[in-house]
Design a protein around this motif. Sequence first.
Motif, short mmCIF file in Angstrom:
data_model
loop_
_atom_site.label_atom_id
_atom_site.label_comp_id
_atom_site.label_asym_id
_atom_site.label_seq_id
_atom_site.Cartn_x
_atom_site.Cartn_y
_atom_site.Cartn_z
N PRO A 134 0.81 -1.23 0.00
CA PRO A 134 0.00 0.00 0.00
C PRO A 134 0.83 1.27 0.00
CG PRO A 134 -0.09 -1.09 2.15
CD PRO A 134 0.54 -2.05 1.20
N ALA A 135 2.01 1.23 0.61
CA ALA A 135 2.85 2.43 0.67
C ALA A 135 3.34 2.86 -0.71
CB ALA A 135 4.04 2.20 1.60
N LYS A 136 3.30 1.95 -1.68
CA LYS A 136 3.78 2.26 -3.03
C LYS A 136 2.71 2.91 -3.90
CE LYS A 136 8.00 0.36 -2.94
NZ LYS A 136 9.24 1.08 -3.32
N ALA A 137 1.49 3.01 -3.39
CA ALA A 137 0.40 3.55 -4.21
C ALA A 137 0.67 5.00 -4.63
CB ALA A 137 -0.92 3.45 -3.46
N ASP A 178 0.14 8.96 -15.64
CA ASP A 178 0.27 9.58 -16.95
C ASP A 178 0.92 8.64 -17.98
OD1 ASP A 178 2.62 9.82 -15.36
OD2 ASP A 178 3.44 11.29 -16.78
N GLU A 179 1.50 7.54 -17.53
CA GLU A 179 2.16 6.61 -18.45
C GLU A 179 1.42 5.29 -18.58
OE1 GLU A 179 6.15 6.52 -16.95
OE2 GLU A 179 6.73 8.34 -18.04
N LEU A 180 0.19 5.24 -18.09
CA LEU A 180 -0.59 4.00 -18.08
C LEU A 180 -1.96 4.23 -18.69
CD1 LEU A 180 0.30 3.02 -14.43
CD2 LEU A 180 1.03 1.72 -16.44
N THR A 181 -2.50 3.18 -19.28
CA THR A 181 -3.91 3.20 -19.69
C THR A 181 -4.77 2.41 -18.72
OG1 THR A 181 -3.63 1.25 -21.10
CG2 THR A 181 -3.33 3.41 -22.14
N ASP A 182 -4.17 1.38 -18.10
CA ASP A 182 -4.90 0.51 -17.19
C ASP A 182 -4.02 0.12 -16.01
OD1 ASP A 182 -7.40 -0.89 -19.01
OD2 ASP A 182 -5.69 -0.10 -20.13
N ILE A 183 -4.62 0.15 -14.82
CA ILE A 183 -3.99 -0.40 -13.62
C ILE A 183 -4.84 -1.59 -13.18
CG2 ILE A 183 -3.42 0.02 -11.19
CD1 ILE A 183 -3.06 3.00 -11.98
N ILE A 184 -4.18 -2.68 -12.84
CA ILE A 184 -4.90 -3.86 -12.36
C ILE A 184 -4.55 -4.07 -10.89
CG2 ILE A 184 -5.36 -6.30 -12.68
CD1 ILE A 184 -4.55 -6.05 -15.56
N TYR A 185 -5.56 -3.97 -10.03
CA TYR A 185 -5.37 -4.13 -8.59
C TYR A 185 -5.41 -5.61 -8.25
CZ TYR A 185 -5.76 -2.98 -3.62
OH TYR A 185 -5.53 -2.84 -2.27
N ALA A 186 -4.30 -6.10 -7.68
CA ALA A 186 -4.15 -7.53 -7.43
C ALA A 186 -4.00 -7.82 -5.92
CB ALA A 186 -2.92 -8.03 -8.18
N PHE A 187 -4.76 -8.72 -5.38
CA PHE A 187 -5.75 -9.58 -5.98
C PHE A 187 -6.99 -9.67 -5.10
CE2 PHE A 187 -1.76 -11.50 -7.55
CZ PHE A 187 -2.02 -11.58 -8.92
N ASN A 219 -6.67 -4.11 1.78
CA ASN A 219 -6.37 -2.67 1.63
C ASN A 219 -7.35 -1.99 0.68
OD1 ASN A 219 -4.03 -2.39 3.36
ND2 ASN A 219 -2.94 -3.66 1.88
N ALA A 220 -8.62 -2.17 0.99
CA ALA A 220 -9.68 -1.65 0.13
C ALA A 220 -9.61 -0.12 0.01
CB ALA A 220 -11.05 -2.07 0.68
N ASP A 221 -9.18 0.55 1.06
CA ASP A 221 -9.08 2.02 0.98
C ASP A 221 -8.05 2.45 -0.06
OD1 ASP A 221 -11.03 2.35 2.86
OD2 ASP A 221 -9.66 2.69 4.54
N ILE A 222 -6.97 1.67 -0.19
CA ILE A 222 -5.97 1.97 -1.21
C ILE A 222 -6.56 1.76 -2.60
CG2 ILE A 222 -3.73 1.30 -2.16
CD1 ILE A 222 -3.53 2.83 0.46
N MET A 276 -18.23 -7.38 -6.23
CA MET A 276 -17.06 -6.66 -5.74
C MET A 276 -16.61 -5.61 -6.75
SD MET A 276 -13.41 -8.06 -4.19
CE MET A 276 -14.16 -8.63 -2.65
N CYS A 277 -16.67 -5.95 -8.01
CA CYS A 277 -16.32 -5.00 -9.06
C CYS A 277 -17.19 -3.75 -8.97
CB CYS A 277 -16.49 -5.67 -10.42
SG CYS A 277 -16.07 -4.66 -11.85
N ASP A 278 -18.49 -3.96 -8.82
CA ASP A 278 -19.44 -2.84 -8.76
C ASP A 278 -19.32 -2.06 -7.45
OD1 ASP A 278 -20.35 -3.60 -11.22
OD2 ASP A 278 -22.16 -4.60 -10.48
#
Length: 297
Positions: free
Chosen positions: A10-13, A19-28, A42-45, A98-100
């Motif tokens: 979480p500290a790396k968020a 600006d260099e991405l089109t998609d981020i995938i939150y795992a898992f 870490n749902a808040d992150i 969960m997605c929604d």
Amino acid sequence: MVGYFPSWKPAKADDLRYDELTDIIYAFAIPTSEGDLRPLDNADIAKQIITKAHKQNVRVLLAVGGWSYNDVPLEATFVSATENDQKIKKFGDAIINMCDRYGFDGIDMDWEHPRVDGNTGKQYEALMLYLADKLHDEKKLLTSAVLSGATADGNVYYDAAAHSDAVLKAVDRIHVMAYDGGDGERHSPYDFSVNSIEYWTDTRNVDPNKVILGVPFYARPSWAGYGDIIKENKDAPKKDHVTYNGMDVYYNGLETMKKKAQYAKKNCGGIMIWELSQDSSDDNMSLLKVIADELSK
């Protein structure tokens, strides 16, 4: 430009370069054998990332699964969670909910991996077709992390066939895990990437725009992140193999990553990264920046 972000860092968020991405995938999101999902770590992150990403027109998907949970492989969990039609619907609905609930833009399925032998390929197909119908009705994406398709030696990966033609047609993208070919120089060389993409585009006839080349931001066999390696060795960005903490490690340096990005731009739909927190924060050494620069040319 697709990058995985690990929920356990979480500290790396705050270091994410939207600006260099089109998609981020939150795992898992982690499945249970009963066909549910464990509470999101870490749902808040995750919420923070979604909010920041959407302000910059970046999509955020939720990855379901992964190789293991608490060092226990998840393959058997997926098999149990999809062992009949009732459980497939229950599991699919849990994923959609969960997605929604958090406002993700779609789902990335990381079942590693369905197999040709037995029934798991059919179970995987049933789950994916169910998810595709539901998600596409909501104008959301369904992607899948898939086997490399070819081994580091160029042979066909037998179980890649468990990703059926019906699944490949239903998903919006496949993220080709063209890494972990071995602990040494077989880990993720350039030729391995080419063989992997050609399997999916030529042998399986998937639309190249749907095929995303996976690249590693880490080394084998140490699993050390690229960013950590180059802090210890100033020559490491120019190489693919150095000694790190007394161990020979193999990874992708700047030139190899540049070459892979050039290949992806000509032959498939983009680049996928495992994983973003392992990069260097120095623009001159960043693998992400090299990739972004090449794809934007």
